[in-house]
Scaffold this motif. Structure first.
Motif, PDB file in Angstrom:
ATOM      1  N   MET A 212       0.837  -1.203   0.000  1.00 18.88           N
ATOM      2  CA  MET A 212       0.000   0.000   0.000  1.00 18.88           C
ATOM      3  C   MET A 212       0.872   1.253   0.000  1.00 18.88           C
ATOM      4  SD  MET A 212      -2.871  -1.096   2.799  1.00 18.88           S
ATOM      5  CE  MET A 212      -3.804  -2.605   2.627  1.00 18.88           C
ATOM      6  N   GLU A 307      -6.171  -0.579   5.220  1.00 17.05           N
ATOM      7  CA  GLU A 307      -6.436   0.476   4.239  1.00 17.05           C
ATOM      8  C   GLU A 307      -6.962   1.737   4.906  1.00 17.05           C
ATOM      9  OE1 GLU A 307      -8.119  -2.188   0.641  1.00 17.05           O
ATOM     10  OE2 GLU A 307      -8.988  -0.204   0.849  1.00 17.05           O
ATOM     11  N   ASP A 311      -5.286   5.318   4.850  1.00 18.72           N
ATOM     12  CA  ASP A 311      -6.056   6.445   4.322  1.00 18.72           C
ATOM     13  C   ASP A 311      -6.060   7.590   5.315  1.00 18.72           C
ATOM     14  OD1 ASP A 311      -6.830   5.576   1.921  1.00 18.72           O
ATOM     15  OD2 ASP A 311      -8.956   5.315   2.390  1.00 18.72           O
ATOM     16  N   TYR A 327     -10.304  12.397  -2.734  1.00 19.44           N
ATOM     17  CA  TYR A 327     -10.105  11.008  -3.153  1.00 19.44           C
ATOM     18  C   TYR A 327      -8.830  10.407  -2.605  1.00 19.44           C
ATOM     19  CZ  TYR A 327      -8.238  14.185  -6.634  1.00 19.44           C
ATOM     20  OH  TYR A 327      -7.621  15.237  -7.250  1.00 19.44           O
TER      21      TYR A 327
ATOM     22  N   ILE B  79     -12.696   3.845  -8.480  1.00 17.25           N
ATOM     23  CA  ILE B  79     -12.076   3.891  -7.166  1.00 17.25           C
ATOM     24  C   ILE B  79     -12.693   2.820  -6.270  1.00 17.25           C
ATOM     25  CG2 ILE B  79     -13.586   5.698  -6.193  1.00 17.25           C
ATOM     26  CD1 ILE B  79     -10.801   6.879  -5.105  1.00 17.25           C
ATOM     27  N   VAL B  80     -11.820   2.127  -5.541  1.00 16.12           N
ATOM     28  CA  VAL B  80     -12.243   1.054  -4.647  1.00 16.12           C
ATOM     29  C   VAL B  80     -11.752   1.449  -3.262  1.00 16.12           C
ATOM     30  CG1 VAL B  80     -12.079  -1.423  -4.184  1.00 16.12           C
ATOM     31  CG2 VAL B  80     -11.872  -0.584  -6.520  1.00 16.12           C
ATOM     32  N   LYS B  81     -12.689   1.721  -2.365  1.00 17.11           N
ATOM     33  CA  LYS B  81     -12.269   2.243  -1.054  1.00 17.11           C
ATOM     34  C   LYS B  81     -12.841   1.421   0.076  1.00 17.11           C
ATOM     35  CE  LYS B  81      -9.601   5.827  -1.156  1.00 17.11           C
ATOM     36  NZ  LYS B  81      -8.284   5.781  -0.613  1.00 17.11           N
ATOM     37  N   THR B  85     -13.343   4.928   5.179  1.00 17.73           N
ATOM     38  CA  THR B  85     -13.138   6.157   4.429  1.00 17.73           C
ATOM     39  C   THR B  85     -14.438   6.568   3.731  1.00 17.73           C
ATOM     40  OG1 THR B  85     -10.872   5.445   4.086  1.00 17.73           O
ATOM     41  CG2 THR B  85     -11.642   7.264   2.729  1.00 17.73           C
ATOM     42  N   VAL B  89     -16.404  10.051   4.373  1.00 16.58           N
ATOM     43  CA  VAL B  89     -16.572  11.032   3.294  1.00 16.58           C
ATOM     44  C   VAL B  89     -18.038  11.427   3.157  1.00 16.58           C
ATOM     45  CG1 VAL B  89     -16.500  11.272   0.774  1.00 16.58           C
ATOM     46  CG2 VAL B  89     -14.485  10.447   2.006  1.00 16.58           C
ATOM     47  N   GLY B 117     -13.344  17.615   9.027  1.00 19.53           N
ATOM     48  CA  GLY B 117     -13.553  16.812   7.836  1.00 19.53           C
ATOM     49  C   GLY B 117     -12.522  15.723   7.609  1.00 19.53           C
ATOM     50  N   ILE B 254     -19.209   9.809  -4.214  1.00 19.37           N
ATOM     51  CA  ILE B 254     -18.544  11.115  -4.115  1.00 19.37           C
ATOM     52  C   ILE B 254     -17.045  10.971  -4.383  1.00 19.37           C
ATOM     53  CG2 ILE B 254     -17.929  12.966  -2.506  1.00 19.37           C
ATOM     54  CD1 ILE B 254     -20.729  12.513  -1.252  1.00 19.37           C
ATOM     55  N   LEU B 255     -16.465   9.889  -3.829  1.00 20.91           N
ATOM     56  CA  LEU B 255     -15.046   9.645  -4.074  1.00 20.91           C
ATOM     57  C   LEU B 255     -14.778   9.449  -5.567  1.00 20.91           C
ATOM     58  CD1 LEU B 255     -14.283   7.304  -1.055  1.00 20.91           C
ATOM     59  CD2 LEU B 255     -13.135   9.470  -1.531  1.00 20.91           C
ATOM     60  N   GLU B 258     -15.054  12.843  -7.374  1.00 21.65           N
ATOM     61  CA  GLU B 258     -13.914  13.733  -7.182  1.00 21.65           C
ATOM     62  C   GLU B 258     -12.651  13.174  -7.833  1.00 21.65           C
ATOM     63  OE1 GLU B 258     -13.649  15.324  -3.318  1.00 21.65           O
ATOM     64  OE2 GLU B 258     -15.748  15.967  -3.383  1.00 21.65           O
ATOM     65  N   GLY B 262     -11.129  15.164 -10.565  1.00 22.88           N
ATOM     66  CA  GLY B 262      -9.825  15.653 -10.114  1.00 22.88           C
ATOM     67  C   GLY B 262      -8.710  15.297 -11.078  1.00 22.88           C
ATOM     68  N   TYR B 263      -8.757  14.089 -11.611  1.00 22.14           N
ATOM     69  CA  TYR B 263      -7.701  13.671 -12.527  1.00 22.14           C
ATOM     70  C   TYR B 263      -8.089  13.853 -13.985  1.00 22.14           C
ATOM     71  CZ  TYR B 263      -4.966  11.561  -8.770  1.00 22.14           C
ATOM     72  OH  TYR B 263      -4.213  11.351  -7.655  1.00 22.14           O
ATOM     73  N   LEU B 328      -5.577  -0.615  -4.697  1.00 20.77           N
ATOM     74  CA  LEU B 328      -5.342  -0.684  -3.258  1.00 20.77           C
ATOM     75  C   LEU B 328      -4.352   0.377  -2.795  1.00 20.77           C
ATOM     76  CD1 LEU B 328      -5.080  -4.441  -2.351  1.00 20.77           C
ATOM     77  CD2 LEU B 328      -6.845  -2.833  -1.774  1.00 20.77           C
ATOM     78  N   LYS B 329      -3.536   0.865  -3.703  1.00 19.94           N
ATOM     79  CA  LYS B 329      -2.516   1.840  -3.305  1.00 19.94           C
ATOM     80  C   LYS B 329      -3.190   3.075  -2.720  1.00 19.94           C
ATOM     81  CE  LYS B 329       1.571   0.403  -5.190  1.00 19.94           C
ATOM     82  NZ  LYS B 329       1.210  -0.600  -6.181  1.00 19.94           N
ATOM     83  N   VAL B 330      -2.647   3.553  -1.616  1.00 16.46           N
ATOM     84  CA  VAL B 330      -3.300   4.710  -1.026  1.00 16.46           C
ATOM     85  C   VAL B 330      -2.559   6.014  -1.258  1.00 16.46           C
ATOM     86  CG1 VAL B 330      -4.571   3.521   0.762  1.00 16.46           C
ATOM     87  CG2 VAL B 330      -2.255   4.236   1.215  1.00 16.46           C
ATOM     88  N   VAL B 331      -1.298   5.938  -1.565  1.00 20.97           N
ATOM     89  CA  VAL B 331      -0.596   7.220  -1.722  1.00 20.97           C
ATOM     90  C   VAL B 331      -0.064   7.385  -3.138  1.00 20.97           C
ATOM     91  CG1 VAL B 331       0.653   8.795  -0.245  1.00 20.97           C
ATOM     92  CG2 VAL B 331       0.507   6.414   0.386  1.00 20.97           C
TER      93      VAL B 331
END
Lengths: 328, 331
Positions: A212, A307, A311, A327, B79-81, B85, B89, B117, B254-255, B258, B262-263, B328-331
């Motif tokens: 991650m 996760e 986050d 996001y 997006i898969v969250k 989170t 949101v 927030g 919403i994610l 955005e 956003g991208y 899955l990457k968060v950053v």
């Protein structure tokens, strides 16, 4: 050449290089059980008493596998204490007996007692007893032990560079593993080494975090004096060696500016964990998460928590740096 | 109409929402997963489209919940969250000053602490699912009360009885005992609500400072008895949002919105043809590649495998030739 079997569980992660070098020096062949897999787990859970913690159950499975590998001895040390006035969990004290009672027809068991709680004297006696079992004179034993200590320290130095204990053992054996790259998120991960570094038991928590995009800090990467200094700030000294190290590491990580959050991996059935986890949770000011593991193999719950924790840290960090997309 | 689809596939319910360009919820669907998420995903998608007149143009898809990866394969998610989170949101979108979110779903209960927030702390139930939706479902079924009437009946109580809250099994035997002694069912139900709140406060929210505003969401928020019990325990008002049972899906939508905006990306949404025609099947098998004997699940559309999971070594997953978990990457 005689063969000695070492189960790949519990204190394997802490002392394998010491044990391997020792037996190798004396001309024995060391045979390991396989890394924990489903069969080992299933066997272990069936053979072990129900009250034991998960890593102990898994250990039964490892011993059972070694039994079928044609070894002359099985090495099951009785770990009571590895330093003055501190102890290993009492389950380890009875481990060789528990195993003997649970698994029949074992090869000869080397069950030397390691008890350094009151100094070195008893330990010298045990080494001499080990010499008798292996039919080697005391001078040879001492030489082998000194050689093994050197190897052990070199393994510890490898781990310090940023590897897990599991990886450090591999590097010590000559495998090439590159160090994980630095990434923006830094998380300290704590837990008993035999749960944390066993990919099956921990469901690869460390690998998942790295996947991650997290740089993982472990207590092996921190300076020993720093850990001890922090641990000594508690009103009462923790008499479990591993527990004390974890509290000390957590407090040390809490103060290190480059660590964003701390995760503590506990085993459901672990007595010390239930106390140490609580102590850490109360003392630590940084974001903290307790992950409880047991026999279940459903990874969903673990992934969700990891996760969400990442986050949260990532978004906090971005907020502090004044930039926050929704996001993540 | 341009809109964004949010999907939350949970253990008990599967939820779908469409939000428009201004982030307003235009349509929502709440379905029971009934052990078949593949069917629930298709059915939910079909139903939510029917609910809107005129042509819709889905510009982004977000998925969450324990079935989020499955949903992302079937629908093509941007997006898969994780649920935490997504819930945070959604709540902070509707209530920007929210400080505490209580979320109780089918198998999970969570507390999320927010500041400006941002999630600053959270906790989930550990190994125990007492006090979550499935336990309430089970008890309602035992008492032969439709789950929808549970809360209404509970608040009719004037004198709740005390029920053990530590564990679902203890709670059940306590309830049976009180019921056999002749206590009215309302008092038992309200007693159960209070027990569950105590359990939540001790196990999930332990030690956390609960500040107002408090938002209560998730399927269990439908239970007015529990809401009252929370208000009594906390001594403050507990807000249940209008769309309390689909908040995860709103967060996901919403994610996605955005993220896509956003991208400036084109959505990965697969479209009607892919989702509604063709046969989706999931198969599981034991991989004999090594001693781990992983239980591998394969999702196929007709005969084409779309995804594998469950293999520790990723041998099957990587056989598809792409990083299917790159989200899955968060950053």
């Amino acid at each position: 050449m005689k063969k000695v079997g070492i189960p790949q569980g519990l204190f394997y992660y802490y002392y394998y290089p010491l044990w391997e070098a020792f037996f190798r020096f004396l001309g024995l062949v060391v045979v390991r059980s396989s890394p924990t897999n489903k069969k080992i787990v299933d066997d272990g859970v069936t053979l072990a008493v129900d009250e034991a913690c998960f890593p102990i159950k898994v250990y039964y499975g490892h011993v059972n596998e070694l039994k079928g590998k044609g070894v002359d001895y099985i090495f099951l040390p009785r770990l009571v204490s590895i330093e003055p006035k501190s102890y290993i969990c009492p389950k380890f004290m009875g481990l060789p007996d528990m195993i003997r009672a649970g698994i029949k027809d074992l090869p000869e068991v080397i069950d030397i007692t390691v008890d350094l709680s009151r100094g070195d004297k008893g330990w010298q006696k045990e080494l001499a007893r080990l010499g008798k079992i292996l039919n080697v004179n005391y001078r040879q034993i001492k030489k082998a032990y000194n050689y093994a200590l050197e190897e052990y320290f070199s393994y510890r130095m490898i781990a310090r560079q940023g590897y897990t204990r599991d990886e450090a053992i591999k590097v010590w054996q000559g495998e090439e593993i590159s160090l994980p790259l630095d990434t923006p998120l830094h998380i300290g991960v704590l837990g008993h080494g035999y749960s944390l570094y066993d990919d099956f038991i921990s469901m690869s928590v460390i690998k998942k975090l790295r996947g991650m995009g997290v740089k993982v800090y472990l207590s092996e990467h921190l300076p020993t004096e720093g850990i001890e200094k922090e641990a000594s700030t508690l009103p009462k000294r923790v008499f479990w060696t591993l527990g004390r190290k974890m509290v000390g590491s957590a407090l040390y990580m809490d103060k290190s500016p480059d660590i964003d959050g701390i995760i503590y991996v506990a085993c459901f059935g672990c007595g010390p964990d239930s106390l140490i986890g609580e102590v850490i949770e109360r003392k630590v000011k940084k974001p903290f998460m307790l992950l409880t593991l047991d026999e279940h193999t459903g990874e969903g719950g673990i992934i969700t928590r990891l996760e969400a924790f990442c986050d949260m840290l990532a978004r906090r960090k971005k907020r502090d740096e004044g930039y926050l997309p929704c996001y993540g | 109409m341009i809109c964004y689809l949010g999907v939350d596939i949970g253990s008990v319910s599967s939820n779908f929402v469409l939000v428009d360009q201004r982030g307003k919820v235009r349509e929502k669907i709440y379905l029971r997963t009934q052990g078949n998420p593949v069917k629930a995903i298709r059915e939910g998608y079909m139903k939510i489209k029917e609910g809107i007149e005129g042509k819709i143009d889905i510009r982004g898809v977000g998925t969450t919940g324990s079935g989020r990866h499955l949903a992302s394969i079937l629908l093509g998610a941007d997006i898969v969250k994780n649920e935490i989170t997504a819930h945070a949101v959604a709540a902070s979108y509707l209530y920007p000053d929210v400080r505490t979110i209580i979320e109780i779903g089918g198998q999970d209960s969570k507390i999320i602490i927010m500041e400006n927030g941002i999630v600053t702390d959270f906790a989930m139930n550990t190994v125990c699912a007492a006090g979550t939706g499935s336990f309430l479902d089970q008890q309602a079924a035992r008492l032969n009360i439709p789950i929808e009437d549970f809360g209404r009946k509970a608040v009719a109580s004037s004198q709740p009885v005390r029920i053990a809250g530590r564990c679902g099994v203890f709670a059940e035997s306590d309830m049976i005992h009180k019921q056999q002694m002749g206590y009215p069912v309302e008092d038992i139900l309200m007693g159960l609500c209070e027990a569950l709140v105590r359990n939540y406060m001790n196990n999930v929210a332990k030690g956390k400072r609960i500040a107002e505003p408090v938002v209560f969401q998730g399927g269990v928020a439908a239970n007015i008895g529990l809401r009252k019990a929370f208000e009594k325990f906390l001594g403050c008002r507990v807000i249940v949002p209008e769309h309390y049972n689909v908040m995860g899906a709103i967060g996901a939508a919403i994610l996605a919105k955005e993220y896509v905006e956003g991208y400036g990306r084109r959505s990965l949404f697969k479209g009607d043809d892919f989702i509604l025609t063709g046969d989706f099947v999931s198969q599981s098998f034991t991989c004999n590649g090594c001693a781990n004997l992983c239980e591998v699940v394969c999702i196929k559309r007709d005969d084409t495998p779309l995804a594998y999971w469950g293999d520790r070594c990723l041998r099957w997953e990587s056989s598809l030739g792409r990083g299917s978990r790159e989200n899955l990457k968060v950053v």
